[in-house]
Design an enzyme around this catalytic site. Structure first.
Site, mmCIF file in Angstrom:
data_model
loop_
_atom_site.group_PDB
_atom_site.id
_atom_site.type_symbol
_atom_site.label_atom_id
_atom_site.label_comp_id
_atom_site.label_asym_id
_atom_site.label_seq_id
_atom_site.Cartn_x
_atom_site.Cartn_y
_atom_site.Cartn_z
ATOM 1 N N HIS A 131 25.060 -22.691 -22.195
ATOM 2 C CA HIS A 131 25.478 -23.298 -23.460
ATOM 3 C C HIS A 131 26.449 -24.458 -23.228
ATOM 4 O O HIS A 131 26.415 -25.457 -23.936
ATOM 5 C CB HIS A 131 26.158 -22.263 -24.372
ATOM 6 C CG HIS A 131 25.208 -21.206 -24.853
ATOM 7 N ND1 HIS A 131 25.607 -19.949 -25.229
ATOM 8 C CD2 HIS A 131 23.861 -21.225 -24.999
ATOM 9 C CE1 HIS A 131 24.555 -19.239 -25.594
ATOM 10 N NE2 HIS A 131 23.478 -19.987 -25.463
ATOM 11 N N ARG A 180 9.878 -2.281 -12.997
ATOM 12 C CA ARG A 180 11.262 -2.533 -12.612
ATOM 13 C C ARG A 180 11.879 -3.527 -13.599
ATOM 14 O O ARG A 180 11.364 -4.637 -13.765
ATOM 15 C CB ARG A 180 11.311 -3.104 -11.188
ATOM 16 C CG ARG A 180 12.684 -3.550 -10.776
ATOM 17 C CD ARG A 180 12.741 -4.103 -9.354
ATOM 18 N NE ARG A 180 14.091 -4.590 -9.116
ATOM 19 C CZ ARG A 180 14.416 -5.799 -8.668
ATOM 20 N NH1 ARG A 180 13.464 -6.657 -8.316
ATOM 21 N NH2 ARG A 180 15.671 -6.150 -8.534
ATOM 22 N N HIS A 211 21.525 -7.482 -12.160
ATOM 23 C CA HIS A 211 20.629 -8.581 -11.784
ATOM 24 C C HIS A 211 21.265 -9.898 -12.257
ATOM 25 O O HIS A 211 20.737 -10.578 -13.138
ATOM 26 C CB HIS A 211 19.235 -8.376 -12.382
ATOM 27 C CG HIS A 211 18.158 -9.178 -11.710
ATOM 28 N ND1 HIS A 211 17.024 -8.618 -11.160
ATOM 29 C CD2 HIS A 211 18.041 -10.516 -11.494
ATOM 30 C CE1 HIS A 211 16.264 -9.574 -10.649
ATOM 31 N NE2 HIS A 211 16.851 -10.737 -10.841
ATOM 32 N N ASN A 213 20.653 -6.683 -7.283
ATOM 33 C CA ASN A 213 19.517 -7.506 -6.923
ATOM 34 C C ASN A 213 19.995 -8.746 -6.181
ATOM 35 O O ASN A 213 20.729 -9.559 -6.737
ATOM 36 C CB ASN A 213 18.755 -7.967 -8.170
ATOM 37 C CG ASN A 213 17.583 -8.858 -7.801
ATOM 38 O OD1 ASN A 213 16.591 -8.387 -7.271
ATOM 39 N ND2 ASN A 213 17.714 -10.162 -8.033
ATOM 40 N N GLU A 214 19.600 -8.869 -4.921
ATOM 41 C CA GLU A 214 19.800 -10.079 -4.132
ATOM 42 C C GLU A 214 21.264 -10.501 -3.965
ATOM 43 O O GLU A 214 21.695 -11.510 -4.535
ATOM 44 C CB GLU A 214 18.984 -11.246 -4.712
ATOM 45 C CG GLU A 214 17.495 -10.993 -4.685
ATOM 46 C CD GLU A 214 16.677 -12.206 -5.154
ATOM 47 O OE1 GLU A 214 17.260 -13.151 -5.693
ATOM 48 O OE2 GLU A 214 15.456 -12.196 -4.963
ATOM 49 N N ASN A 218 13.081 -8.029 -1.702
ATOM 50 C CA ASN A 218 12.419 -9.102 -2.436
ATOM 51 C C ASN A 218 11.925 -10.089 -1.396
ATOM 52 O O ASN A 218 12.725 -10.679 -0.661
ATOM 53 C CB ASN A 218 13.389 -9.810 -3.385
ATOM 54 C CG ASN A 218 13.709 -8.956 -4.606
ATOM 55 O OD1 ASN A 218 13.176 -7.856 -4.766
ATOM 56 N ND2 ASN A 218 14.575 -9.461 -5.458
ATOM 57 N N TYR A 227 9.295 -13.394 -0.624
ATOM 58 C CA TYR A 227 8.438 -14.433 -1.191
ATOM 59 C C TYR A 227 7.737 -15.297 -0.159
ATOM 60 O O TYR A 227 6.604 -15.687 -0.331
ATOM 61 C CB TYR A 227 9.253 -15.339 -2.124
ATOM 62 C CG TYR A 227 9.586 -14.680 -3.439
ATOM 63 C CD1 TYR A 227 8.735 -14.795 -4.526
ATOM 64 C CD2 TYR A 227 10.742 -13.917 -3.589
ATOM 65 C CE1 TYR A 227 9.019 -14.178 -5.737
ATOM 66 C CE2 TYR A 227 11.039 -13.296 -4.798
ATOM 67 C CZ TYR A 227 10.171 -13.433 -5.865
ATOM 68 O OH TYR A 227 10.460 -12.813 -7.060
ATOM 69 N N GLU A 270 10.194 -7.271 -5.283
ATOM 70 C CA GLU A 270 9.699 -8.511 -5.885
ATOM 71 C C GLU A 270 8.798 -9.206 -4.882
ATOM 72 O O GLU A 270 9.100 -9.212 -3.674
ATOM 73 C CB GLU A 270 10.827 -9.505 -6.230
ATOM 74 C CG GLU A 270 11.610 -9.161 -7.455
ATOM 75 C CD GLU A 270 12.703 -10.186 -7.769
ATOM 76 O OE1 GLU A 270 12.556 -11.375 -7.414
ATOM 77 O OE2 GLU A 270 13.705 -9.771 -8.370
#
Ligand SMILES: *[C@@H]1O[C@H](CO)[C@@H](O)[C@H](O)[C@H]1NC(C)=O
Ligand SMILES: *[C@@H]1O[C@H](CO)[C@@H](O)[C@H](O)[C@H]1NC(C)=O
Length: 510
Positions: free
Chosen positions: A59, A97, A142, A186-187, A332, A334, A402
């Site tokens: 914002h 998840r 997360h 997460n991560e 995770n 990729y 992921e």
């Protein structure tokens, strides 16, 4: 003679593919899909939810996001959760998840005030999933830190692990009777380098502008918070609730670009700096930060004329406290990179974690590229990563939490590149299983298109397309959704399969 050779070659090829098709996933292998709260929920200020760092940043500093968008509405899963569960049923998922928005259930960030509407939202989602035997896999954190806690120092505060433990207690108390798998964080790398600092690979939320030496403080506080939540679950909830608790770390694969000792050392430093920093304290036998990194840090600090190590290391007591605090290793994964010994950044006057491992790296030219600049399809990289981790950390239980492929904004529903990626991933998973790696499940990222952080809505990972111009946020299956469904149902990869129509139905029993 020539004909015989040619014929036997044809037979061999056919036989090869027949054998490949027969490689099956076991029936108890968990297939699912993943999302996270800020990326899908919307309803950013509804029903008593507090503000988080992404609400605030997007914002107040919208230019950080390429299309100047935000997660105010996103896929509006806050209002569409029944449709989301219907999509899980269409796909035949075993598990889903998702993450809990800290500020939605604890608007002040602290456990002094629990928001009943926030609890009700997650209860409704969980109960809807359980009606159809879809197992919830819950990520407690997360990235969407409450703004109130950020203002008090966030992950750099020595109090952080206590705040997180209090929050985790609320999660276990309210949902642990039905949720049997929890992921604390997460991560960590992305939390401590990308979202916290705004340095490194992209200014996801550049609201804290410090030198990256604080990465080590963040890593340590995060790992301590994880361990406190794990011990809380283990000591006060596990007996009654009977579930498991782990952590998810991003583990891309880093391979030396050549056989030279310098490149090999650079690749190993990259691996230890990217994920060893967070995995080593929890999963290694000795605990604490990896020595590859602390050694290098010592050398770098000396060059920077620091006469002491710029590292908030673990005490012996803390090492013992953290070691072994995970029932599984969530990965995770990729992509992969080739790493060289050439430095990418010049040494900074102030210590920075980038000094330790940020060397030049690149994908191989032959690897297909996704819409996200960091993502290519590297062959068998899940297997390469997991077999490495398995040897390093004494054969833990793994979940891929992921894995997925991005396409550009205006792409049609025929996402053959994503299909190719998922099929390649499946082969790599089967290689893991064949090799005896204790891999229990796989969550595709993502169930649906969503807000991709600084890429806004320009890089989309969904199995389902979401129409972001439509107030109803209508979801439509892509070709990859049909292919994934076919794999889950039949438990093998059928390269011949093509969906007959693009109309989804729910199979009996789902
Ligand atoms: C952070 O500080 C550096 C050095 O003062 C400056 O160049 C950079 O623009 C700042 N970044 C943000 C996001 O404010
Ligand atoms: C998305 O929704 C808008 C508004 O309802 C509609 O005009 C448009 O055709 C939809 N786009 C797609 C691809 O379905």
């Amino acid at each position: 003679m020539k004909l015989v050779v040619a014929l036997s070659l044809v037979v061999a090829i056919c036989h090869g593919s027949a054998v490949r098709q027969q490689r099956k996933f076991p029936h108890d292998f968990v297939f699912g899909a993943a999302t996270s709260s800020y990326q899908i929920e919307g309803a950013w200020n509804e029903d008593g939810k507090g503000e988080n760092i992404f609400d605030y940043e997007n914002h107040n500093n919208p230019t950080v996001i390429v299309d100047q968008s935000n997660g105010d509405v996103a896929a509006d899963s806050y209002h569409n959760y029944k449709r989301d569960v219907e999509m899980m049923r269409e796909l035949g998922l075993d598990a889903y998840r998702f993450s809990i928005s800290w500020a939605r259930i604890l608007p002040t960030g602290f456990a002094n005030e629990v928001n009943p509407a926030g609890i009700a939202y997650y209860n409704n989602l969980i109960n809807e999933m359980l009606k159809y035997n879809i197992a919830p896999l819950v990520t407690i954190y997360h990235w969407d830190l409450p703004k109130t806690l950020y203002d008090l120092g966030g992950l750099l505060s020595p109090e952080f692990s206590d705040w997180f433990e209090d929050y985790a207690r609320v999660v276990f108390e309210n949902f642990g009777d039905r949720v049997k798998s929890f992921i604390t964080f997460n991560e960590p790398r992305e939390i401590c380098i990308v979202t916290l600092m705004g340095t490194g690979s992209g200014a996801e939320t550049a609201i804290l502008n410090t030198t990256a030496v604080t990465t080590y403080t963040c890593a340590k506080n995060l790992v301590l918070a994880h361990a406190k939540a794990y011990k809380l679950y283990d000591q006060e909830f596990r007996e009654k609730q009977g579930g498991q608790c782990g952590i998810t770390i991003s583990v891309n694969w880093f391979e030396a670009a050549t056989e030279s000792p310098e490149d090999k050392e650079a690749a190993e430093l990259r691996r230890q700096g990217e994920w060893g920093l967070y995995a080593h304290p929890i999963f290694s036998a000795e605990g604490g930060f990896p020595t590859e990194i602390t050694q290098k840090l010592l050398e770098d600090n000396a060059k920077q004329s620091y006469d002491r190590l710029c590292l908030p290391d673990f005490t012996e007591e803390e090492k013992v406290f953290v070691r072994g605090t995970a029932d599984f290793f969530g990965v995770n994964h990729y992509t992969a990179y080739l790493v060289t010994a050439a430095k990418r950044v010049t040494d900074s006057p102030m210590p920075s974690i980038m000094d330790e491992f940020d060397n030049v790296m690149f994908p191989d030219d032959s690897w297909p590229a996704a819409a996200s600049p960091w993502l290519t399809l590297a062959p068998n990289s899940i297997y390469n990563a997991l077999s490495y981790l398995r040897n390093l950390y004494n054969d833990p239980i793994f979940y891929i939490t992921e894995n997925g492929w991005s396409t550009a904004k205006d792409r049609d529903l025929f996402d053959d590149d994503r299909v190719q990626y998922y099929r390649a991933s499946m082969e790599s998973l089967l290689n893991c299983l064949d090799d005896g790696i204790r891999l229990k499940g796989y969550m595709a990222w993502s169930l649906m298109d969503n807000f991709e952080w600084s890429a806004g809505y320009t890089q989309l990972f969904g199995l389902y397309h979401v129409n972001f111009s439509d107030p109803a946020r209508t979801r439509t299956p892509k070709k990859s959704a049909f292919v994934y469904k076919h794999i889950i149902k039949n438990r093998y990869v059928d390269y011949e399969y093509e969906p007959e129509t693009m109309t989804m139905t729910i199979d009996e029993g789902h």
